[in-house]
Write a protein that holds these residues in place. Sequence first.
Motif, PDB file in Angstrom:
ATOM      1  N   CYS A  80       0.818  -1.219   0.000  1.00 36.74           N
ATOM      2  CA  CYS A  80       0.000   0.000   0.000  1.00 36.74           C
ATOM      3  C   CYS A  80       0.850   1.268   0.000  1.00 36.74           C
ATOM      4  O   CYS A  80       0.395   2.318  -0.457  1.00 36.74           O
ATOM      5  CB  CYS A  80      -0.944  -0.018   1.201  1.00 36.74           C
ATOM      6  N   ARG A 118      -1.249   5.279  -0.782  1.00 29.79           N
ATOM      7  CA  ARG A 118      -1.816   5.423   0.554  1.00 29.79           C
ATOM      8  C   ARG A 118      -0.891   6.299   1.388  1.00 29.79           C
ATOM      9  O   ARG A 118       0.338   6.181   1.289  1.00 29.79           O
ATOM     10  CB  ARG A 118      -2.016   4.062   1.224  1.00 29.79           C
ATOM     11  N   THR A 125      -9.789   4.700   8.214  1.00 25.55           N
ATOM     12  CA  THR A 125      -8.333   4.636   8.352  1.00 25.55           C
ATOM     13  C   THR A 125      -7.885   4.749   9.807  1.00 25.55           C
ATOM     14  O   THR A 125      -6.684   4.708  10.080  1.00 25.55           O
ATOM     15  CB  THR A 125      -7.657   5.766   7.549  1.00 25.55           C
ATOM     16  N   TYR A 147      -6.552   1.565  -2.416  1.00 29.83           N
ATOM     17  CA  TYR A 147      -5.144   1.775  -2.762  1.00 29.83           C
ATOM     18  C   TYR A 147      -4.570   0.530  -3.435  1.00 29.83           C
ATOM     19  O   TYR A 147      -3.748  -0.183  -2.887  1.00 29.83           O
ATOM     20  CB  TYR A 147      -4.345   2.132  -1.507  1.00 29.83           C
ATOM     21  N   CYS A 176      -3.210  -4.800   3.396  1.00 36.80           N
ATOM     22  CA  CYS A 176      -1.954  -4.129   3.090  1.00 36.80           C
ATOM     23  C   CYS A 176      -0.812  -4.907   3.742  1.00 36.80           C
ATOM     24  O   CYS A 176      -0.970  -5.455   4.836  1.00 36.80           O
ATOM     25  CB  CYS A 176      -1.951  -2.701   3.650  1.00 36.80           C
TER      26      CYS A 176
END
Length: 472
Positions: free
Chosen positions: A164, A169, A393, A441, A456
């Motif tokens: 990622c 990202r 996030t 992403y 990720c």
Amino acid sequence: MKGGSQYKLRIKRFLSLTALVCLTFAVWAWEKTALLSTFLPSSDQYEMSSSMSSPVFSLSTPQMHSVYTNQKPSIEDVPFDASIEEVPSQPATEDKFSNNIKSPPLRGSEESLFEEKKESDNLKMVTSNNKECNYAKGKWVADRRRPLYSGLGCKQWLSEMWSCRSNNRTDFSYERYRWQPKDCEMPEFEGSKFLKQVQHKTIAFVGDSLGRQQFQSLMCMVTGGQEHPEVEDISIQYGLDIQPGSDRPSGWAFRFPTTNTTILYYWSASLCAIEPINITDPNTNFAMHLDRPAQFLQQYLHRFNVLVLNTGHHWNRGKVNANRWVMYINGKPNTDRKTAMIWIAKDVAVHSVAKWIDSQMPKHSELKVFFRTISPRHFLNGDWNTGGSCDNTKPLVGGSEVTQNVSADPVVEDAVKGTRVKILDITALSQLRDEAHVSKYSIRATPGSYDCLHWCLPGIPDTWNEILAAQV
């Protein structure tokens, strides 16, 4: 006169003593007030701690329902939170990796957590009352020593679509947490030490793309994400070449010559034996033998020392039809309508492979087998092809702790019960990490497209491997 002088002297001593007592009391009272202020939080602190109290993950969590119900086809290969308790560590070094990852600055409350728990720096395997550790039960804690390898490095092993940091990202707080089991501590993972522990051994991952992620994660972990040109590609020794009609091999196998350690991956989404029904017809359907393990397992099991199995996200009607799989039982097409139900067919296959592995283990005294539980998905407001997304996030907004004693994947838990196969239980602890998915992403992403299935890297599969290493 003499008596009067002595009287005055006594009066002065009394007044001096009284003043001294008053002064002492005043100082004591001031110190006590200051001391109390260190224990009693301000109103701001209280509001923060109250708002961040984390719910405990349980089997009744509504989001978990999507893990086991019939799902749409899954995508295939497609600020540091101070409120969370942090694991103590040595001071972070600057420019730890080639991409200049730096640990975030510590605030006062975080610094005190490090000072109070330095004894955890030398983590040891500890179990309570000599019981086997339940690694699935515990909590996520922040750890500034993470990640274990560079998100821009490990290009030798890590697929770009899962890196990622290479795909725009910008928030990486998800990399800064480690899993802490409740009843024991996991030792810090050290790649070179792990390779020595598995010297002359072969570790095999057999499963779907989430198994491939775990395989790539372990390769990055044991190398620290650094280039190792001396590592040998021995895929051909396991028949892992590119098959006709495919754009990539069915797996990979790498050997570390310094320790004679082999780590390999084989793609088997269902763990079932799959074979063409009519080998002369290029458009043939494929027999999916629910009661037979993948041919790769039958052929190479004797060469493995550690085997990690997984399956799950291909067990939906869309995937079965797209792959032209036809369910077979006892070498014949399945005619039982109940068995044809996807969730029952999966149950049959998982139990069958666990039972078969268990029957083979007495022939291979050094073989250790782990069945990894299903990796959770986090699509919201739709699925991968109907506008589903995973935009969060911020780490651990749904809680940081797992307290349940049973697995969140009852199919695998029941299948390994009474066998020599161990459970690698990662479902509930991974369910808490919705912010760590590839999300939007991805190098293959299109506007409005999200991958809320894969993770990720570095990321959550690293924790799966830490638990695996602790159990191995």
